[in-house]
Design a protein around this motif. Structure first.
Motif, PDB file in Angstrom:
ATOM      1  N   SER A 151       7.417  -7.909  -1.345  1.00  0.00           N
ATOM      2  CA  SER A 151       6.352  -7.032  -1.851  1.00  0.00           C
ATOM      3  C   SER A 151       6.469  -6.877  -3.366  1.00  0.00           C
ATOM      4  O   SER A 151       7.457  -6.327  -3.863  1.00  0.00           O
ATOM      5  CB  SER A 151       6.455  -5.657  -1.186  1.00  0.00           C
ATOM      6  OG  SER A 151       5.696  -4.706  -1.903  1.00  0.00           O
ATOM      7  N   SER A 152       5.457  -7.327  -4.089  1.00  0.00           N
ATOM      8  CA  SER A 152       5.482  -7.195  -5.551  1.00  0.00           C
ATOM      9  C   SER A 152       5.509  -5.724  -5.976  1.00  0.00           C
ATOM     10  O   SER A 152       6.122  -5.376  -6.994  1.00  0.00           O
ATOM     11  CB  SER A 152       4.291  -7.924  -6.179  1.00  0.00           C
ATOM     12  OG  SER A 152       3.068  -7.391  -5.702  1.00  0.00           O
ATOM     13  N   ALA A 153       4.877  -4.855  -5.204  1.00  0.00           N
ATOM     14  CA  ALA A 153       4.888  -3.421  -5.526  1.00  0.00           C
ATOM     15  C   ALA A 153       6.302  -2.845  -5.367  1.00  0.00           C
ATOM     16  O   ALA A 153       6.759  -2.062  -6.207  1.00  0.00           O
ATOM     17  CB  ALA A 153       3.899  -2.672  -4.642  1.00  0.00           C
ATOM     18  N   MET A 154       7.006  -3.258  -4.310  1.00  0.00           N
ATOM     19  CA  MET A 154       8.392  -2.804  -4.126  1.00  0.00           C
ATOM     20  C   MET A 154       9.289  -3.388  -5.210  1.00  0.00           C
ATOM     21  O   MET A 154      10.183  -2.701  -5.724  1.00  0.00           O
ATOM     22  CB  MET A 154       8.919  -3.201  -2.740  1.00  0.00           C
ATOM     23  CG  MET A 154       8.347  -2.433  -1.570  1.00  0.00           C
ATOM     24  SD  MET A 154       8.478  -0.621  -1.624  1.00  0.00           S
ATOM     25  CE  MET A 154      10.194  -0.342  -1.940  1.00  0.00           C
ATOM     26  N   VAL A 155       9.062  -4.647  -5.555  1.00  0.00           N
ATOM     27  CA  VAL A 155       9.871  -5.293  -6.594  1.00  0.00           C
ATOM     28  C   VAL A 155       9.741  -4.537  -7.916  1.00  0.00           C
ATOM     29  O   VAL A 155      10.736  -4.310  -8.612  1.00  0.00           O
ATOM     30  CB  VAL A 155       9.473  -6.778  -6.747  1.00  0.00           C
ATOM     31  CG1 VAL A 155       9.999  -7.371  -8.049  1.00  0.00           C
ATOM     32  CG2 VAL A 155       9.985  -7.582  -5.556  1.00  0.00           C
ATOM     33  N   GLU A 156       8.545  -4.129  -8.264  1.00  0.00           N
ATOM     34  CA  GLU A 156       8.336  -3.381  -9.508  1.00  0.00           C
ATOM     35  C   GLU A 156       9.157  -2.095  -9.501  1.00  0.00           C
ATOM     36  O   GLU A 156       9.820  -1.762 -10.489  1.00  0.00           O
ATOM     37  CB  GLU A 156       6.842  -3.085  -9.659  1.00  0.00           C
ATOM     38  CG  GLU A 156       6.308  -3.012 -11.059  1.00  0.00           C
ATOM     39  CD  GLU A 156       6.896  -4.009 -12.047  1.00  0.00           C
ATOM     40  OE1 GLU A 156       7.464  -3.534 -13.053  1.00  0.00           O
ATOM     41  OE2 GLU A 156       6.822  -5.225 -11.852  1.00  0.00           O
ATOM     42  N   LEU A 157       9.128  -1.373  -8.402  1.00  0.00           N
ATOM     43  CA  LEU A 157       9.910  -0.132  -8.295  1.00  0.00           C
ATOM     44  C   LEU A 157      11.408  -0.427  -8.310  1.00  0.00           C
ATOM     45  O   LEU A 157      12.189   0.299  -8.941  1.00  0.00           O
ATOM     46  CB  LEU A 157       9.521   0.625  -7.022  1.00  0.00           C
ATOM     47  CG  LEU A 157       8.100   1.187  -7.008  1.00  0.00           C
ATOM     48  CD1 LEU A 157       7.723   1.680  -5.617  1.00  0.00           C
ATOM     49  CD2 LEU A 157       7.953   2.305  -8.039  1.00  0.00           C
ATOM     50  N   ALA A 158      11.825  -1.482  -7.633  1.00  0.00           N
ATOM     51  CA  ALA A 158      13.247  -1.851  -7.602  1.00  0.00           C
ATOM     52  C   ALA A 158      13.725  -2.268  -8.983  1.00  0.00           C
ATOM     53  O   ALA A 158      14.862  -1.949  -9.375  1.00  0.00           O
ATOM     54  CB  ALA A 158      13.475  -2.965  -6.580  1.00  0.00           C
ATOM     55  N   ARG A 159      12.899  -2.980  -9.727  1.00  0.00           N
ATOM     56  CA  ARG A 159      13.278  -3.364 -11.099  1.00  0.00           C
ATOM     57  C   ARG A 159      13.501  -2.126 -11.955  1.00  0.00           C
ATOM     58  O   ARG A 159      14.476  -2.050 -12.708  1.00  0.00           O
ATOM     59  CB  ARG A 159      12.176  -4.228 -11.728  1.00  0.00           C
ATOM     60  CG  ARG A 159      12.131  -5.644 -11.226  1.00  0.00           C
ATOM     61  CD  ARG A 159      10.963  -6.406 -11.842  1.00  0.00           C
ATOM     62  NE  ARG A 159      10.890  -7.759 -11.319  1.00  0.00           N
ATOM     63  CZ  ARG A 159       9.816  -8.521 -11.379  1.00  0.00           C
ATOM     64  NH1 ARG A 159       8.689  -8.064 -11.944  1.00  0.00           N
ATOM     65  NH2 ARG A 159       9.830  -9.739 -10.896  1.00  0.00           N
ATOM     66  N   ASP A 190       0.803  -1.226   0.000  1.00  0.00           N
ATOM     67  CA  ASP A 190       0.000   0.000   0.000  1.00  0.00           C
ATOM     68  C   ASP A 190       0.834   1.274   0.000  1.00  0.00           C
ATOM     69  O   ASP A 190       0.340   2.342  -0.385  1.00  0.00           O
ATOM     70  CB  ASP A 190      -0.928   0.020   1.223  1.00  0.00           C
ATOM     71  CG  ASP A 190      -1.979  -1.078   1.185  1.00  0.00           C
ATOM     72  OD1 ASP A 190      -2.174  -1.709   0.126  1.00  0.00           O
ATOM     73  OD2 ASP A 190      -2.595  -1.317   2.242  1.00  0.00           O
ATOM     74  N   ASN A 191       2.071   1.192   0.463  1.00  0.00           N
ATOM     75  CA  ASN A 191       2.910   2.388   0.636  1.00  0.00           C
ATOM     76  C   ASN A 191       4.224   2.309  -0.134  1.00  0.00           C
ATOM     77  O   ASN A 191       5.199   2.981   0.224  1.00  0.00           O
ATOM     78  CB  ASN A 191       3.205   2.600   2.128  1.00  0.00           C
ATOM     79  CG  ASN A 191       1.949   2.852   2.924  1.00  0.00           C
ATOM     80  OD1 ASN A 191       1.404   3.944   2.910  1.00  0.00           O
ATOM     81  ND2 ASN A 191       1.473   1.825   3.615  1.00  0.00           N
ATOM     82  N   ALA A 192       4.274   1.508  -1.183  1.00  0.00           N
ATOM     83  CA  ALA A 192       5.528   1.258  -1.900  1.00  0.00           C
ATOM     84  C   ALA A 192       6.175   2.549  -2.399  1.00  0.00           C
ATOM     85  O   ALA A 192       7.367   2.775  -2.175  1.00  0.00           O
ATOM     86  CB  ALA A 192       5.296   0.288  -3.052  1.00  0.00           C
ATOM     87  N   GLN A 193       5.422   3.401  -3.058  1.00  0.00           N
ATOM     88  CA  GLN A 193       6.015   4.610  -3.631  1.00  0.00           C
ATOM     89  C   GLN A 193       6.529   5.547  -2.536  1.00  0.00           C
ATOM     90  O   GLN A 193       7.627   6.096  -2.651  1.00  0.00           O
ATOM     91  CB  GLN A 193       5.015   5.341  -4.525  1.00  0.00           C
ATOM     92  CG  GLN A 193       5.648   6.469  -5.329  1.00  0.00           C
ATOM     93  CD  GLN A 193       6.673   5.979  -6.340  1.00  0.00           C
ATOM     94  OE1 GLN A 193       6.363   5.144  -7.182  1.00  0.00           O
ATOM     95  NE2 GLN A 193       7.891   6.485  -6.263  1.00  0.00           N
ATOM     96  N   THR A 194       5.784   5.692  -1.465  1.00  0.00           N
ATOM     97  CA  THR A 194       6.212   6.552  -0.358  1.00  0.00           C
ATOM     98  C   THR A 194       7.488   6.006   0.274  1.00  0.00           C
ATOM     99  O   THR A 194       8.439   6.764   0.544  1.00  0.00           O
ATOM    100  CB  THR A 194       5.097   6.655   0.708  1.00  0.00           C
ATOM    101  OG1 THR A 194       3.932   7.184   0.082  1.00  0.00           O
ATOM    102  CG2 THR A 194       5.506   7.529   1.872  1.00  0.00           C
ATOM    103  N   PHE A 195       7.539   4.691   0.494  1.00  0.00           N
ATOM    104  CA  PHE A 195       8.735   4.077   1.070  1.00  0.00           C
ATOM    105  C   PHE A 195       9.912   4.225   0.114  1.00  0.00           C
ATOM    106  O   PHE A 195      11.022   4.580   0.532  1.00  0.00           O
ATOM    107  CB  PHE A 195       8.482   2.604   1.394  1.00  0.00           C
ATOM    108  CG  PHE A 195       9.647   1.946   2.071  1.00  0.00           C
ATOM    109  CD1 PHE A 195       9.866   2.116   3.424  1.00  0.00           C
ATOM    110  CD2 PHE A 195      10.545   1.181   1.346  1.00  0.00           C
ATOM    111  CE1 PHE A 195      10.963   1.525   4.048  1.00  0.00           C
ATOM    112  CE2 PHE A 195      11.640   0.597   1.957  1.00  0.00           C
ATOM    113  CZ  PHE A 195      11.848   0.769   3.306  1.00  0.00           C
ATOM    114  N   PHE A 196       9.695   3.966  -1.158  1.00  0.00           N
ATOM    115  CA  PHE A 196      10.734   4.126  -2.177  1.00  0.00           C
ATOM    116  C   PHE A 196      11.304   5.544  -2.135  1.00  0.00           C
ATOM    117  O   PHE A 196      12.511   5.734  -2.038  1.00  0.00           O
ATOM    118  CB  PHE A 196      10.145   3.816  -3.564  1.00  0.00           C
ATOM    119  CG  PHE A 196      11.122   3.974  -4.692  1.00  0.00           C
ATOM    120  CD1 PHE A 196      11.883   2.903  -5.129  1.00  0.00           C
ATOM    121  CD2 PHE A 196      11.281   5.199  -5.325  1.00  0.00           C
ATOM    122  CE1 PHE A 196      12.795   3.047  -6.172  1.00  0.00           C
ATOM    123  CE2 PHE A 196      12.183   5.356  -6.371  1.00  0.00           C
ATOM    124  CZ  PHE A 196      12.943   4.279  -6.790  1.00  0.00           C
TER     125      PHE A 196
END
Length: 190
Positions: free
Chosen positions: A66-74, A8-14
């Protein structure tokens, strides 16, 4: 609970972690690695550290639950970051170095011995392993995330359950993010 937080917070954490300067911690880890060594960023979050190791010339693999974090990390690293939980780690003597920066702290205390053994099995003989935990003793929940805090005694006890791995050094640092005032326990394991 914790996984949902990062979904839910992937972009904010990124955004809050991707540009934090971790160079002083990298140095304590990379001085034990040969040029071109194979490194695993376990629980990579934003991919900040995986990208730094890649830019230093290491072969890097990374995963996060987290698939959302993985997408941002990729996107950030250009690496094929995997969606994987610590409980699914099954590599055998694959990596010269393993980097667990602020990731193992989300594993429940009762699951940590198994997770640590899995990661130890993924490390080549003579390899190096960096770990960090928020400094303390016990488990807690904060804003939808669970934490297992660790002090020196707790880390010693945890490593007694992991054959062939010993502490080379441990030390405390203050959070590298300017708006945070937390203390971290850092360890280099071999």
């Amino acid at each position: 609970m914790t996984l949902k937080y990062y979904q839910d917070n992937a972009q904010t954490f990124f955004d809050g972690t991707v540009n934090v300067d971790m160079s002083s911690l990298y140095e304590t880890f990379t001085r034990h690695l040969a040029p071109g060594a194979k490194v695993l960023d376990a629980g990579c979050g934003s991919g900040r550290d995986a990208k730094a190791f890649l830019e230093m010339g290491y072969q890097v693999e990374a995963f996060d639950a987290s698939s959302a974090m993985v997408e941002l990390a990729r996107e950030h690293t250009g690496l094929p970051v995997q969606v994987k939980a610590f409980a699914d780690v099954d590599w055998k003597e694959e990596f010269d170095g393993i980097w667990c920066c602020a990731s193992l702290l989300h594993v429940p205390a009762e699951e940590l011995p198994d997770v640590m053994r899995r990661l130890a099995d993924a490390l080549k003989p003579g390899g190096v392993w960096y770990v960090s935990f928020k400094y303390g003793d016990g488990e807690r929940e904060v804003d939808g995330r669970r934490f297992t805090d660790m002090d020196e005694v707790g880390l010693w006890r945890l490593l007694e359950t992991v054959p062939r791995v010993e502490i080379e050094s441990f030390w405390t640092t203050h959070d590298k993010r300017p708006e945070r005032n937390e203390v971290w326990l850092n360890g280099i394991l071999k």
